[in-house]
Design an enzyme around this catalytic site. Structure first.
Site, PDB file in Angstrom:
ATOM      1  N   LYS A  26      40.202 115.792 -28.093  1.00 33.37           N
ATOM      2  CA  LYS A  26      41.602 116.192 -28.240  1.00 33.37           C
ATOM      3  C   LYS A  26      42.532 115.185 -27.557  1.00 33.37           C
ATOM      4  CE  LYS A  26      42.732 120.421 -26.686  1.00 33.37           C
ATOM      5  NZ  LYS A  26      43.814 120.501 -25.675  1.00 33.37           N
ATOM      6  N   SER A  27      42.211 114.817 -26.331  1.00 27.83           N
ATOM      7  CA  SER A  27      43.077 113.879 -25.600  1.00 27.83           C
ATOM      8  C   SER A  27      43.196 112.562 -26.353  1.00 27.83           C
ATOM      9  CB  SER A  27      42.490 113.593 -24.215  1.00 27.83           C
ATOM     10  OG  SER A  27      42.550 114.736 -23.413  1.00 27.83           O
ATOM     11  N   ARG A  31      46.564 110.740 -28.393  1.00 28.42           N
ATOM     12  CA  ARG A  31      47.004 109.389 -28.026  1.00 28.42           C
ATOM     13  C   ARG A  31      46.904 108.436 -29.203  1.00 28.42           C
ATOM     14  NH1 ARG A  31      45.500 112.194 -23.635  1.00 28.42           N
ATOM     15  NH2 ARG A  31      46.118 111.519 -21.525  1.00 28.42           N
ATOM     16  N   ARG A 127      54.737 126.900 -18.763  1.00 23.97           N
ATOM     17  CA  ARG A 127      54.071 125.843 -17.984  1.00 23.97           C
ATOM     18  C   ARG A 127      55.057 124.844 -17.360  1.00 23.97           C
ATOM     19  NH1 ARG A 127      49.014 123.783 -21.309  1.00 23.97           N
ATOM     20  NH2 ARG A 127      48.590 122.821 -19.288  1.00 23.97           N
ATOM     21  N   GLN A 172      48.217 113.779 -17.613  1.00 19.32           N
ATOM     22  CA  GLN A 172      49.385 113.922 -18.482  1.00 19.32           C
ATOM     23  C   GLN A 172      50.608 113.304 -17.832  1.00 19.32           C
ATOM     24  OE1 GLN A 172      49.557 118.108 -19.365  1.00 19.32           O
ATOM     25  NE2 GLN A 172      47.837 117.997 -20.790  1.00 19.32           N
ATOM     26  N   ASP A 318      39.000 120.849 -17.433  1.00 23.02           N
ATOM     27  CA  ASP A 318      39.074 121.775 -18.570  1.00 23.02           C
ATOM     28  C   ASP A 318      37.783 122.562 -18.778  1.00 23.02           C
ATOM     29  OD1 ASP A 318      41.667 120.969 -19.094  1.00 23.02           O
ATOM     30  OD2 ASP A 318      41.051 119.408 -20.494  1.00 23.02           O
ATOM     31  N   ARG A 349      43.885 130.257 -15.343  1.00 27.11           N
ATOM     32  CA  ARG A 349      42.449 130.367 -15.669  1.00 27.11           C
ATOM     33  C   ARG A 349      41.622 130.985 -14.548  1.00 27.11           C
ATOM     34  NH1 ARG A 349      41.760 124.924 -19.413  1.00 27.11           N
ATOM     35  NH2 ARG A 349      42.384 126.012 -21.316  1.00 27.11           N
TER      36      ARG A 349
HETATM   37  C1  S3P Z   1      44.939 116.073 -20.480  1.00 30.92           C
HETATM   38  C2  S3P Z   1      45.013 116.132 -19.104  1.00 30.92           C
HETATM   39  C3  S3P Z   1      44.684 117.330 -18.327  1.00 30.92           C
HETATM   40  C4  S3P Z   1      43.869 118.328 -19.145  1.00 30.92           C
HETATM   41  C5  S3P Z   1      44.444 118.526 -20.516  1.00 30.92           C
HETATM   42  C6  S3P Z   1      44.469 117.225 -21.284  1.00 30.92           C
HETATM   43  C7  S3P Z   1      45.309 114.830 -21.175  1.00 30.92           C
HETATM   44  O1  S3P Z   1      45.876 117.960 -17.919  1.00 30.92           O
HETATM   45  O2  S3P Z   1      43.787 119.564 -18.485  1.00 30.92           O
HETATM   46  O3  S3P Z   1      43.680 119.461 -21.253  1.00 30.92           O
HETATM   47  O4  S3P Z   1      45.017 114.694 -22.387  1.00 30.92           O
HETATM   48  O5  S3P Z   1      45.889 113.953 -20.523  1.00 30.92           O
HETATM   49  P1  S3P Z   1      46.638 117.582 -16.545  1.00 30.92           P
HETATM   50  O6  S3P Z   1      47.198 116.232 -16.676  1.00 30.92           O
HETATM   51  O7  S3P Z   1      47.703 118.641 -16.406  1.00 30.92           O
HETATM   52  O8  S3P Z   1      45.594 117.689 -15.459  1.00 30.92           O
END
Ligand code: S3P
Length: 433
Positions: A26-27, A31, A127, A172, A318, A349
């Site tokens: 997903k990340s 990107r 959030r 993030q 995660d 969570r």
């Molecule tokens: C992510 C960073 C993480 C993670 C999220 C995806 C990313 O969050 O929990 O599911 O793709 O950069 P945080 O940056 O809030 O730790």
């Protein structure tokens, strides 16, 4: 939200077997779309995650003038418009459930010549966004949040580089600042208190951008252009985690997960499970597009409770919902501390998992920044996932130890990260419907 089932029903199952490929990371999928959108030329993406979160990113890019051809669910071509080529969206950009989409777009849009508003669903609207807005404002961005939360209104502004020390480890926030740094005059530096996922840095390099790393500092100089590239997205280790734990609990022989991303900033789940006694082997290690991947071979293992090293928390951030299920099935007590960040994910969570564990009779103690879980019998019962995809899937794995049927409520959001979870889980041996 998706047309996914509102609830899962699971009969106890005792055996998982076979071989699966989990969907794309997903990340990395987010990107790939974003960087492809601001690159020059056509970026080809394979292994894309066709989940709702990534579709939110895709929709936002289209709304800003980027053409994305979807050849199949997982193969896309992004016709990049260059760093200065995005256009003002005609409407509010809907980020759905996705914190990554919202926070990374905040960075990407802060230095544009137009404004945009980012909104999300009920979970995302709870959030924290000031963790991104504050450093961006220090660069000159004009950003308004509603009491620190979405919707987020961005007025494009000229940016200047900053040197920023992250107060909490967050990929993030780091990524948002680096993306804004592309639009800033000077060299932007971000210092992390602990390593977090580095997909943004790796992928920027893949697009020809010079990103330096000096110990805990990542830095980028503004004004660089991106050249389109090819991106093969590996399987998501966060999705693999459910099957890693399932296989530890009940694999009949070797359970194989093919083509899983094993970037060292993501493999905390492997380290934690191994510390608990898991038999997980890495085979066919390879690298594509700057990201390592491998096949993971897992055998049934007797897990034992551990104190989870705090340094591993950001590297497994995660995966804790399903790690708590591993802890419930282990011998002895598992303790997690230093994980207050779990309270600001798609749900709190720590609290939602504690509630579900309690409903299944698992003894535990909720702590301000973690949890203590005593391994032992797991009962049947009804659990409310709170609309959190990873909590829904984690409790599905608990059916491998549960004494009776499980009902898991509010599971439609599984489609945000793992659209084919039910058929894959069923093929592996879970009695899920
Ligand atoms: C992510 C960073 C993480 C993670 C999220 C995806 C990313 O969050 O929990 O599911 O793709 O950069 P945080 O940056 O809030 O730790």
């Amino acid at each position: 939200m998706s047309g996914g089932a509102a609830r899962y029903r699971l009969e106890p199952a005792r055996r998982v077997a076979g071989e699966i490929a989990v969907p794309g990371d997903k990340s990395i999928s987010h990107r790939a779309l974003m960087l492809g959108g601001i690159a020059e030329g056509r970026t080809e993406i394979t292994g894309f995650l066709p989940g709702e979160d990534c579709h939110a990113t895709l929709g936002a890019l289209r709304a800003m003038g980027v053409t994305v051809e979807q050849h199949t669910a997982t193969r896309l071509s992004v016709h990049g418009v260059g760093t200065q080529g995005l256009s003002a969206p005609a409407r509010v950009l809907d980020m759905g459930n996705s914190g990554t989409a919202m926070r990374l777009f905040m960075g990407l849009l802060a230095g544009q010549r137009f404004g945009a508003t980012l909104a999300g669903d009920a979970s995302l609207t709870r959030r924290p966004m000031e963790r991104v807005a504050q450093p961006l404002r220090a660069m000159g961005a004009v950003i308004a949040t509603r009491d620190g939360k979405p919707p987020v209104a961005i007025t494009g502004a000229p940016l200047v580089a900053i040197d920023y020390e992250l107060p909490v480890p967050s990929a993030q926030v780091k990524s948002a600042i680096l993306l804004a740094g592309l639009y800033a005059s000077g060299t932007t530096r971000v210092t992390e208190p602990a390593p977090t996922r580095d997909h943004t840095e790796r992928m920027l390099r893949g697009f020809g951008v010079a990103v330096q790393r000096h110990g805990p500092v990542a830095q980028v100089e503004g004004g660089q252009r991106l050249a389109a590239t090819r991106i093969e997205v590996p399987g998501d280790i966060s999705s693999a985690a459910f099957f890693l734990v399932a296989a530890c609990l009940a694999a009949d022989g070797a359970f194989v997960l093919r083509n899983v991303g094993v970037n060292p900033t993501r493999t905390g789940v492997l380290d934690i499970l191994r510390l608990m006694g898991a038999d997980i082997r890495i085979e066919n290690a390879r690298e594509s597009g700057g990201e390592p991947s491998a096949d993971l071979v897992v055998r049934a293992s007797t897990l034992r409770g551990i104190r989870i090293p705090e340094a591993l928390v950001p590297l497994a951030i995660d995966e804790f919902p399903v790690l708590f299920i591993a802890a419930a099935a282990a011998q002895g007590t598992t303790e997690l501390r230093g994980a207050g960040e779990l309270r600001v994910k798609e749900t709190d969570r720590l609290a939602v998992m504690a509630d579900g564990l309690g409903r299944l009779g698992v003894r535990h103690e909720l702590l301000p920044d973690g949890i203590r879980i005593e391994g032992g019998p797991i009962g049947g019962g009804t659990i409310d996932s709170g609309g959190d995809h990873r909590i829904a899937m984690a409790f599905a794995v608990a059916s491998l130890r549960a004494a009776g049927p499980l009902e898991i409520l509010d599971v439609a959001n599984v489609a945000t990260s793992f659209p084919d979870f039910v058929p894959l889980a069923r093929a592996a041996g879970l009695a899920i419907s």
